[in-house]
Scaffold this motif. Structure first.
Motif, PDB file in Angstrom:
ATOM      1  N   ALA A 112      13.489  10.129 -10.670  1.00 56.22           N
ATOM      2  CA  ALA A 112      13.105   9.499  -9.402  1.00 56.22           C
ATOM      3  C   ALA A 112      11.637   9.093  -9.413  1.00 56.22           C
ATOM      4  N   ILE A 113      10.777   9.958  -9.980  1.00 57.11           N
ATOM      5  CA  ILE A 113       9.353   9.650 -10.061  1.00 57.11           C
ATOM      6  C   ILE A 113       9.130   8.440 -10.958  1.00 57.11           C
ATOM      7  N   LEU A 114       9.807   8.434 -12.111  1.00 57.32           N
ATOM      8  CA  LEU A 114       9.653   7.316 -13.042  1.00 57.32           C
ATOM      9  C   LEU A 114      10.202   6.019 -12.458  1.00 57.32           C
ATOM     10  N   GLN A 115      11.318   6.132 -11.727  1.00 57.77           N
ATOM     11  CA  GLN A 115      11.887   4.931 -11.120  1.00 57.77           C
ATOM     12  C   GLN A 115      10.923   4.335 -10.102  1.00 57.77           C
ATOM     13  N   GLU A 116      10.331   5.193  -9.279  1.00 53.75           N
ATOM     14  CA  GLU A 116       9.376   4.694  -8.280  1.00 53.75           C
ATOM     15  C   GLU A 116       8.163   4.072  -8.958  1.00 53.75           C
ATOM     16  N   LEU A 117       7.678   4.719 -10.046  1.00 55.98           N
ATOM     17  CA  LEU A 117       6.541   4.176 -10.767  1.00 55.98           C
ATOM     18  C   LEU A 117       6.890   2.821 -11.371  1.00 55.98           C
ATOM     19  N   ASN A 118       8.053   2.734 -12.025  1.00 56.79           N
ATOM     20  CA  ASN A 118       8.448   1.478 -12.655  1.00 56.79           C
ATOM     21  C   ASN A 118       8.630   0.362 -11.630  1.00 56.79           C
ATOM     22  N   GLN A 119       9.182   0.731 -10.471  1.00 57.52           N
ATOM     23  CA  GLN A 119       9.367  -0.278  -9.433  1.00 57.52           C
ATOM     24  C   GLN A 119       8.030  -0.805  -8.929  1.00 57.52           C
ATOM     25  N   SER A 120       7.084   0.109  -8.701  1.00 53.69           N
ATOM     26  CA  SER A 120       5.789  -0.324  -8.174  1.00 53.69           C
ATOM     27  C   SER A 120       5.013  -1.129  -9.210  1.00 53.69           C
ATOM     28  N   VAL A 121       5.053  -0.683 -10.482  1.00 47.38           N
ATOM     29  CA  VAL A 121       4.321  -1.397 -11.517  1.00 47.38           C
ATOM     30  C   VAL A 121       4.992  -2.736 -11.836  1.00 47.38           C
ATOM     31  N   SER A 122       6.326  -2.764 -11.846  1.00 45.87           N
ATOM     32  CA  SER A 122       7.031  -4.027 -12.091  1.00 45.87           C
ATOM     33  C   SER A 122       6.745  -5.023 -10.977  1.00 45.87           C
ATOM     34  N   ALA A 123       6.721  -4.520  -9.740  1.00 47.74           N
ATOM     35  CA  ALA A 123       6.384  -5.396  -8.614  1.00 47.74           C
ATOM     36  C   ALA A 123       4.962  -5.931  -8.768  1.00 47.74           C
ATOM     37  N   MET A 124       4.062  -5.071  -9.243  1.00 52.65           N
ATOM     38  CA  MET A 124       2.691  -5.512  -9.463  1.00 52.65           C
ATOM     39  C   MET A 124       2.638  -6.582 -10.555  1.00 52.65           C
ATOM     40  N   GLY A 169     -10.983 -12.314  -8.519  1.00 55.33           N
ATOM     41  CA  GLY A 169     -10.069 -11.603  -9.405  1.00 55.33           C
ATOM     42  C   GLY A 169      -8.641 -11.683  -8.896  1.00 55.33           C
ATOM     43  N   ILE A 170      -7.784 -10.839  -9.454  1.00 52.15           N
ATOM     44  CA  ILE A 170      -6.372 -10.783  -9.055  1.00 52.15           C
ATOM     45  C   ILE A 170      -6.176  -9.533  -8.218  1.00 52.15           C
ATOM     46  N   THR A 171      -5.966  -9.727  -6.932  1.00 52.57           N
ATOM     47  CA  THR A 171      -5.881  -8.610  -5.987  1.00 52.57           C
ATOM     48  C   THR A 171      -4.584  -8.727  -5.193  1.00 52.57           C
ATOM     49  N   GLY A 172      -4.513  -7.986  -4.094  1.00 52.40           N
ATOM     50  CA  GLY A 172      -3.369  -8.133  -3.203  1.00 52.40           C
ATOM     51  C   GLY A 172      -2.287  -7.097  -3.411  1.00 52.40           C
ATOM     52  N   PHE A 173      -2.608  -5.986  -4.107  1.00 48.66           N
ATOM     53  CA  PHE A 173      -1.624  -4.927  -4.302  1.00 48.66           C
ATOM     54  C   PHE A 173      -1.815  -3.873  -3.215  1.00 48.66           C
ATOM     55  N   VAL A 174      -0.739  -3.570  -2.510  1.00 46.86           N
ATOM     56  CA  VAL A 174      -0.812  -2.688  -1.345  1.00 46.86           C
ATOM     57  C   VAL A 174       0.079  -1.475  -1.579  1.00 46.86           C
ATOM     58  N   ASP A 175      -0.471  -0.259  -1.366  1.00 52.15           N
ATOM     59  CA  ASP A 175       0.345   0.940  -1.527  1.00 52.15           C
ATOM     60  C   ASP A 175       1.075   1.259  -0.225  1.00 52.15           C
ATOM     61  N   LYS A 176       1.804   2.377  -0.218  1.00 50.19           N
ATOM     62  CA  LYS A 176       2.616   2.731   0.954  1.00 50.19           C
ATOM     63  C   LYS A 176       1.773   2.975   2.203  1.00 50.19           C
TER      64      LYS A 176
END
Length: 342
Positions: A112-124, A169-176
């Motif tokens: 679950a932790i890896l899935q959330e990480l992969n989803q957030s990084v892939s979205a980024m 630069g390249i910005t615009g990444f928003v966390d929860k």
């Protein structure tokens, strides 16, 4: 031996460096394409026609980022397992030998932790590609608009448009929590947060497996003011012991936020030599050490911006701007060294 804070900070730092290098590669691709042939007739039409070529270069840079994920997955797995072993060692210090020689990872938690990480990084990664493409088109459009005023040369217009991109630069990444990050800091934060969560869950799961519920929150220098309020507080991991705040209370109060370095350890009540608190302290002003960490982050962002400006100056053939940007890089790096020494 458990994974140390230093080790997972090193993993996160490597991730940050990988994304910083990728950002510079994308800056080179955008600046190099935009500046090439700026003095030729039909420059704007030619540059817009090269959008697909630019996209291929950008896609290559983004696809290369995915090769770094294996190290993160291994670090998350190790963090979970090592935290469980550390918990077992802590418990053995107060009880008879448990007879347990190995801690099996809770694969569902780790997955679950890896899935959330992969989803957030892939979205980024998708945002990076889209923003980089948009930045190229925006540079061409802004340069064309400046040239239309008749007040600047084409080289000056291209230089200014690219310089504006370099500063942003390249910005615009928003966390929860709604916080905004640039691409390198976001990559580091996501990596560090995943490893920290795995460490915390690995420890908590082992605690509960052996019937322990109370844990004490660690303390360290340079923590943010929200976390400092929760340092040395005893919490109920399950939330069932109402004499103490719950883990959820601590998280809701700001502890264990992204990039947080706090962890927990089993608390043994009257048998424990540590003087645990049964409630958090009022939130105070940030410490000097935390303020220094904030300053360090700002200086690091400034150095990365100056590096982008230097790449742009190289692309447009402006030695004076390149020297100026290089001086900013050196000055920022020197201030970082001074801050770390202090």
């Amino acid at each position: 031996m458990s994974i140390s804070t230093t080790q997972y900070l090193e993993v996160a730092e490597r991730m940050r460096q990988i994304y910083e290098d990728a950002e510079l590669r994308m800056t080179d691709a955008i600046a190099g394409r935009a500046a090439r042939g700026y003095d030729a007739t039909g420059w704007q039409a030619e540059k817009l026609a090269e959008v697909q070529d630019v996209r291929k270069e950008l896609e290559k840079a983004v696809s290369d980022l995915r090769h770094s994920r294996g190290e993160i997955s291994a670090a998350v797995q190790k963090a979970y397992e090592d935290a469980g072993l550390r918990c077992k060692t802590d418990i053995e210090a107060f009880t008879d030998v448990l007879g347990v020689t190995h801690i099996n990872a809770n694969t569902k938690k780790v997955a679950a932790i890896l899935q959330e990480l992969n989803q957030s990084v892939s979205a980024m990664d998708r945002v990076i590609l889209r923003q980089a493409q948009d930045a190229y088109s925006e540079v061409i459009g802004n340069a064309s608009a400046l040239m239309a005023t008749g007040t600047v040369t084409r080289q000056q217009a291209v230089s200014q448009a690219l310089d504006d991109f370099a500063k942003r630069g390249i910005t615009g990444f928003v966390d929860k929590s709604g916080r905004h990050w640039d691409m390198t800091n976001y990559a580091e934060m996501a990596t560090l947060t995943a490893i920290e969560r795995a460490t915390r869950y690995g420890y908590m799961d082992t605690m509960q497996e052996y019937g322990y519920d109370l844990a004490i929150i660690s303390s360290h220098a340079g923590a943010c003011e929200l976390c400092v309020a929760w340092e040395d507080v005893v919490i109920s991991v399950s939330g069932n012991n109402h004499d103490y705040p719950s883990l959820s209370d601590a998280e809701g109060g700001g502890c264990f936020h992204p990039r947080c370095l706090h962890d927990i350890s089993v608390y043994y009540g009257d048998l424990d030599r540590r003087h645990g608190k049964d409630h958090p302290e009022p939130v105070k002003e940030p410490s000097a050490a935390y303020s220094a960490r904030v300053s360090q982050r700002a200086l690091e962002r400034g150095v990365r911006q100056a590096k982008r400006e230097m790449r742009v100056a190289q692309a447009v053939g402006d030695p004076q701007a390149e020297r100026k940007a290089y001086a900013k890089v050196r000055k920022g790096q020197e201030r970082l060294r001074q801050l770390r020494d202090e």
